[in-house]
Design a protein around this motif. Structure first.
Motif, PDB file in Angstrom:
ATOM      1  N   ILE A  74       0.912  -1.034  -0.015  1.00 55.73           N
ATOM      2  CA  ILE A  74       0.065   0.113   0.001  1.00 55.73           C
ATOM      3  C   ILE A  74       0.882   1.153   0.180  1.00 55.73           C
ATOM      4  N   ALA A  75       0.469   2.350  -0.535  1.00 50.97           N
ATOM      5  CA  ALA A  75       1.212   3.422  -0.942  1.00 50.97           C
ATOM      6  C   ALA A  75       0.536   4.554  -0.350  1.00 50.97           C
ATOM      7  N   LEU A  76       1.112   5.568   0.448  1.00 50.04           N
ATOM      8  CA  LEU A  76       0.321   6.674   0.748  1.00 50.04           C
ATOM      9  C   LEU A  76       1.210   8.205   0.466  1.00 50.04           C
ATOM     10  N   ASP A  77       0.334   8.875  -0.179  1.00 49.70           N
ATOM     11  CA  ASP A  77       0.663  10.262  -0.591  1.00 49.70           C
ATOM     12  C   ASP A  77       0.265  11.140   0.644  1.00 49.70           C
ATOM     13  N   TYR A  78       0.978  11.201   1.544  1.00 45.27           N
ATOM     14  CA  TYR A  78       0.567  11.742   2.701  1.00 45.27           C
ATOM     15  C   TYR A  78       0.398  13.559   2.657  1.00 45.27           C
ATOM     16  N   VAL A 118       5.625   5.228   1.778  1.00 45.39           N
ATOM     17  CA  VAL A 118       5.049   6.455   1.877  1.00 45.39           C
ATOM     18  C   VAL A 118       6.050   7.300   1.070  1.00 45.39           C
ATOM     19  N   GLY A 119       5.479   8.467   0.544  1.00 43.94           N
ATOM     20  CA  GLY A 119       6.064   9.408  -0.361  1.00 43.94           C
ATOM     21  C   GLY A 119       7.159  10.228   0.427  1.00 43.94           C
ATOM     22  N   ARG A 131      10.195   4.236   2.039  1.00 40.96           N
ATOM     23  CA  ARG A 131      10.002   5.864   1.533  1.00 40.96           C
ATOM     24  C   ARG A 131      10.445   5.802   0.081  1.00 40.96           C
ATOM     25  N   GLU A 132       9.681   6.694  -0.598  1.00 46.11           N
ATOM     26  CA  GLU A 132       9.852   6.667  -2.115  1.00 46.11           C
ATOM     27  C   GLU A 132       9.714   8.296  -2.480  1.00 46.11           C
ATOM     28  N   ASP A 133      10.784   8.481  -3.059  1.00 42.92           N
ATOM     29  CA  ASP A 133      10.789   9.854  -3.798  1.00 42.92           C
ATOM     30  C   ASP A 133       9.410  10.452  -4.445  1.00 42.92           C
ATOM     31  N   GLU A 134       8.924  11.630  -3.855  1.00 42.71           N
ATOM     32  CA  GLU A 134       7.648  11.877  -4.642  1.00 42.71           C
ATOM     33  C   GLU A 134       7.734  13.038  -5.326  1.00 42.71           C
ATOM     34  N   ARG A 135       9.125  13.210  -5.502  1.00 42.74           N
ATOM     35  CA  ARG A 135       9.109  14.860  -6.416  1.00 42.74           C
ATOM     36  C   ARG A 135       8.231  14.637  -7.682  1.00 42.74           C
ATOM     37  N   PHE A 136       7.712  15.530  -7.994  1.00 44.40           N
ATOM     38  CA  PHE A 136       6.748  15.878  -9.292  1.00 44.40           C
ATOM     39  C   PHE A 136       5.526  15.111  -9.358  1.00 44.40           C
ATOM     40  N   LEU A 150       1.541   6.833  -8.596  1.00 47.75           N
ATOM     41  CA  LEU A 150       2.504   7.350  -8.976  1.00 47.75           C
ATOM     42  C   LEU A 150       3.982   6.735  -8.287  1.00 47.75           C
ATOM     43  N   ILE A 151       3.699   7.040  -6.808  1.00 45.76           N
ATOM     44  CA  ILE A 151       4.609   6.662  -5.856  1.00 45.76           C
ATOM     45  C   ILE A 151       4.897   5.165  -5.698  1.00 45.76           C
ATOM     46  N   LEU A 152       3.585   4.354  -5.762  1.00 47.33           N
ATOM     47  CA  LEU A 152       3.785   3.163  -5.571  1.00 47.33           C
ATOM     48  C   LEU A 152       4.460   2.519  -6.985  1.00 47.33           C
ATOM     49  N   GLN A 153       3.815   3.024  -8.213  1.00 44.27           N
ATOM     50  CA  GLN A 153       4.551   2.426  -9.236  1.00 44.27           C
ATOM     51  C   GLN A 153       5.809   2.694  -9.429  1.00 44.27           C
ATOM     52  N   SER A 154       6.667   3.782  -8.873  1.00 44.26           N
ATOM     53  CA  SER A 154       7.858   4.064  -8.795  1.00 44.26           C
ATOM     54  C   SER A 154       8.673   3.105  -8.060  1.00 44.26           C
TER      55      SER A 154
END
Length: 136
Positions: free
Chosen positions: A5-9, A55-56, A90-95, A127-131
């Motif tokens: 599961i991914a979160l764009d907090y 988490v982004g 954690r995953e970079d969420e820039r852009f 997008l965060i999860l796909q990355s």
């Protein structure tokens, strides 16, 4: 195998995306009020097996943490106490917000639907999860 599961907090809303059981496809799940996020996750985890939470990680262009990281850190600590058995990555969420908005345009959504910030957050989480999946 459980889902990822991914979160764009966000301060107001959090976009949520999830994989299928084989952890191949990332799909938008929903957007929830951030104040109720832990309750939502408790309910979701009670019905679904989840292996990892992504988490982004908001960063500046020079790779330093952005201002919103100060909001995310206390949430991560709470989440670690509530779900100690689920690893958090954690995953970079820039852009991602800009890419989400462009995705909405490219898919032909009208202006009215593109104003839906919750949908932008959900697409950003996807997008965060796909990355994350691509990197994994």
């Amino acid at each position: 195998m459980g889902r990822i599961i991914a979160l764009d907090y966000g301060m107001k809303r959090t976009g949520i995306a999830v994989t299928d059981e084989l952890q191949i496809i990332a799909s938008g799940l929903t957007t929830v009020d951030t104040r109720t996020l832990l309750d939502y996750l408790k309910e979701y985890f009670s019905k679904n097996e989840v292996d990892t939470i992504v988490v982004g990680e908001p960063k500046q262009m020079d790779n330093t943490p952005s201002e919103s990281e100060a909001l995310i850190t206390p949430f991560l600590e709470k989440m670690a106490n509530v779900f100690p058995h689920i690893p958090v990555e954690r995953e970079d969420e820039r852009f991602t917000s800009k890419m989400a908005f462009q995705t909405m345009i490219d898919s032909g959504l009208g202006k009215q639907k593109r104003r839906n910030k919750g949908l932008v957050d959900e697409i950003s989480a996807t997008l965060i999860l796909q990355s994350y999946l691509n990197r994994k």
